[in-house]
Design an enzyme around this catalytic site. Structure first.
Site, short mmCIF file in Angstrom:
data_model
loop_
_atom_site.label_atom_id
_atom_site.label_comp_id
_atom_site.label_asym_id
_atom_site.label_seq_id
_atom_site.Cartn_x
_atom_site.Cartn_y
_atom_site.Cartn_z
N HIS A 229 0.84 -1.07 0.05
CA HIS A 229 0.05 -0.09 0.01
C HIS A 229 0.84 1.33 -0.05
O HIS A 229 0.47 2.29 0.67
CB HIS A 229 -1.12 -0.09 1.19
CG HIS A 229 -2.06 -0.90 1.20
ND1 HIS A 229 -3.27 -0.88 0.41
CD2 HIS A 229 -2.34 -2.32 1.56
CE1 HIS A 229 -3.95 -1.82 0.34
NE2 HIS A 229 -3.36 -2.83 1.22
N ASN B 160 -10.64 -2.28 1.88
CA ASN B 160 -10.54 -2.54 0.31
C ASN B 160 -11.63 -2.32 -0.43
O ASN B 160 -12.71 -1.97 -0.07
CB ASN B 160 -9.97 -4.06 0.17
CG ASN B 160 -8.35 -4.16 0.70
OD1 ASN B 160 -7.54 -3.16 0.61
ND2 ASN B 160 -8.09 -5.27 0.79
#
Ligand code: NDP
Length: 513
Positions: A75, A148
């Protein structure tokens, strides 16, 4: 309060948005002393060697060397904005957290979106799941929803996470992305629990047109409770009000070459011109009794809860309405962790979530240091920190609770028991031997059921979604060795024979061996 007990006043530069003073201020060094000619270098004569005494030069060069902090793994590439959450519907029968207690109540928030596998400077248009994290600055402390854009994930056991992410990143020898590692991992029988997420990833939702045009999902089951102590498993869905919009594989590849920061730019520019993106927030709820009747485990992150059986219930709205003034201070330093929760919202026993409870906060300690909660963007500014044990450590900048004793003395007045916020000790009862449990060694048929259901959802949409799925897989799979391609055809055949056939036809024409 604690702030007033400090003998040293807090540094104004520790506050967000510190600005140059009005007028024509002198240039100073980092310690506030005025300096002349910041671009001059002290040297012997006009062209002689430089002098150690030139602390301005040394500080500039040395600080520049230290501008980068460890990037997140994974990420790393993210974009974010400030906003608010507004309650539109009463869910106090499900959750008694303060942020939900009144219709119309607004709680300030910070959201960070991200891709998963790429480095910080990688393109944000590539095929990948997207992170969707929101920090709520509530009056009961900071709450992080670390979600997500897909409702499921590749694994259901956290022991696989480092191995899985390694296959998505670079080969240790070639330093290149490695389709053989990717497809070897995914086609090992016991890793095929990823199949549901693979259908999500290789559908066109794997290349969203923007962060504004995608949904967010909690994925895990959480445990939320009401004032009476009744509790439910809960899944959260944030549905985009802008509508789902995706790129095709080719559009995404073209944009990756043309503008690798396309999605960052899209988010920034829309917010800047006042076109604020928003998401309607829903929950699905399930009782413990219902969970026992499921054909799969409520703690299995590779499964969704069928919406006909567990309908969505609207809660509120998330709106992003302000870009950060400083990307590094407010987005790079933003630290999200599912362990940051508030009363009446708890983690379930989902093993991947349990692993994340450790791993996220630990990643933030590594990236930012032990006192990362003192960084303004992470500071629980709507609440208060009353904890005499969290003291000292690198970069302690808030006065360190001054002269307050650093343990719970017999004289201090901390309230240990909060009767209105009972610990949920009655929720679930766990017993059993401590064993190294391996959650099925190979993906069973049940792990393919929802992947097949999604394949049919794509078919019903009538805009070539199934063909796109086969094409998107084929383009990626063609880069892998023949033996791995063969394994993949068998795996996708368990989703649907037509899918395997379409993938094979195209992949074999593209493959080099
Ligand atoms: P439903 O027909 O009730 O739900 C189907 C859901 O699929 C929709 O609500 C939509 O969720 C989602 N969807 C629609 N188009 C796409 C697409 N192109 N790509 C990915 N998702 C899409 O059936 P079920 O609830 O039984 O679910 C069937 C399958 O749908 C599941 O196996 C799962 O793969 C997928 N799905 C289910 C979700 C759930 O919470 N039940 C959530 C998302 C996907 P949304 O509005 O959230 O996009």
């Amino acid at each position: 309060d604690n702030q007033q007990q400090h003998s040293i006043p807090p540094c104004p530069f520790a506050q967000a948005g510190a600005k140059l003073p009005e007028g024509h201020p002198p240039v100073t060094n980092g310690f506030g002393a005025p300096i002349n000619e910041p671009y001059a270098t002290q040297r012997v004569g006009e062209h002689g060697p430089l002098l150690m005494q030139d602390s301005n030069l040394i500080e500039n060069l040395a600080h520049f060397n230290r501008e980068r902090i460890p990037e997140r793994n994974p990420h790393a590439h993210g974009s974010g904005a400030h906003g608010y959450f507004e309650v539109t519907d009463d869910i106090t029968d499900i959750c008694a957290s303060e942020l939900f207690d009144t219709i119309g109540k607004r709680t300030p928030t910070l959201t960070r979106f991200s891709t998963v596998a790429g480095e910080k400077g990688s393109a944000d248009t590539v095929r990948d799941p997207r992170g969707f994290s929101t920090k709520f600055y509530t009056k009961e402390g900071n709450l992080d929803w670390v979600y997500n854009d897909t409702p499921v994930f590749f694994i259901r056991d956290p022991s696989k996470f480092p191995a899985f992410i390694h296959t998505q990143k670079r080969n240790p020898r070639t330093n290149l992305k490695d389709p053989n590692a990717v497809w070897d991992y995914w086609t090992i029988p016991e890793n095929q629990v990823a199949i549901h997420q693979l259908i999500q990833l290789f559908s066109d939702r794997g290349t969203p047109a923007s962060y504004r045009n995608m949904n967010g999902y909690s994925g895990h089951a959480y445990k939320w409770s009401n004032k009476k102590g009744e509790w439910h498993y809960v899944q959260v869905h944030l549905k985009t009000d802008q509508g789902i919009k995706n790129m095709t594989n080719e559009e995404a590849q073209e944009m990756t070459a043309k503008n690798p920061d396309f999605i960052q730019q899209d988010l920034y520019e829309h917010i800047e011109k006042g076109d604020f993106p928003s998401w309607t927030v829903y929950i699905q709820t399930m009782t413990e009794e219902e969970s026992k009747k499921l054909p799969f485990s409520v703690f299995d992150l590779t499964k969704v809860w069928p919406q006909k059986q567990f309908p969505l219930r609207r809660v509120g709205k998330l709106v992003l309405n302000k870009n950060p003034d400083n990307y590094f201070a407010e987005i790079e330093q933003a630290a999200f962790a599912p362990s940051n929760t508030v009363p009446y919202q708890e983690a379930s026993a989902d093993p991947v979530l349990q692993g994340r409870l450790f791993a996220y906060a630990d990643a933030q300690r590594y990236r930012l240091g032990a006192n990362y909660n003192q960084i303004p963007v992470n500071c629980p500014y709507q609440s208060q920190v009353n904890n005499p044990l969290i003291r000292d450590g690198a970069m302690n900048v808030n006065g360190n609770m001054g002269s307050e004793p650093n343990y719970y003395t017999s004289y201090t007045n901390y309230n240990f028991i909060q009767k209105d916020r009972p610990i949920q000790q009655h929720q679930e009862v766990w017993t059993g031997p401590a064993i190294p449990y391996h959650w099925t060694t190979a993906a069973g048929d049940i792990d393919f059921v929802q992947a097949t259901a999604l394949y049919h959802v794509l078919g019903k949409q009538g805009n070539h979604q199934q063909e796109h799925l086969a094409h998107n897989v084929a383009v990626s799979l063609a880069g892998a060795r023949k033996e791995l391609r063969e394994r993949a055809y068998v795996m996708f055949g368990r989703v649907h024979p037509d899918l395997a056939k379409a993938i094979k036809e195209e992949a074999e024409t593209l493959a080099k061996d």
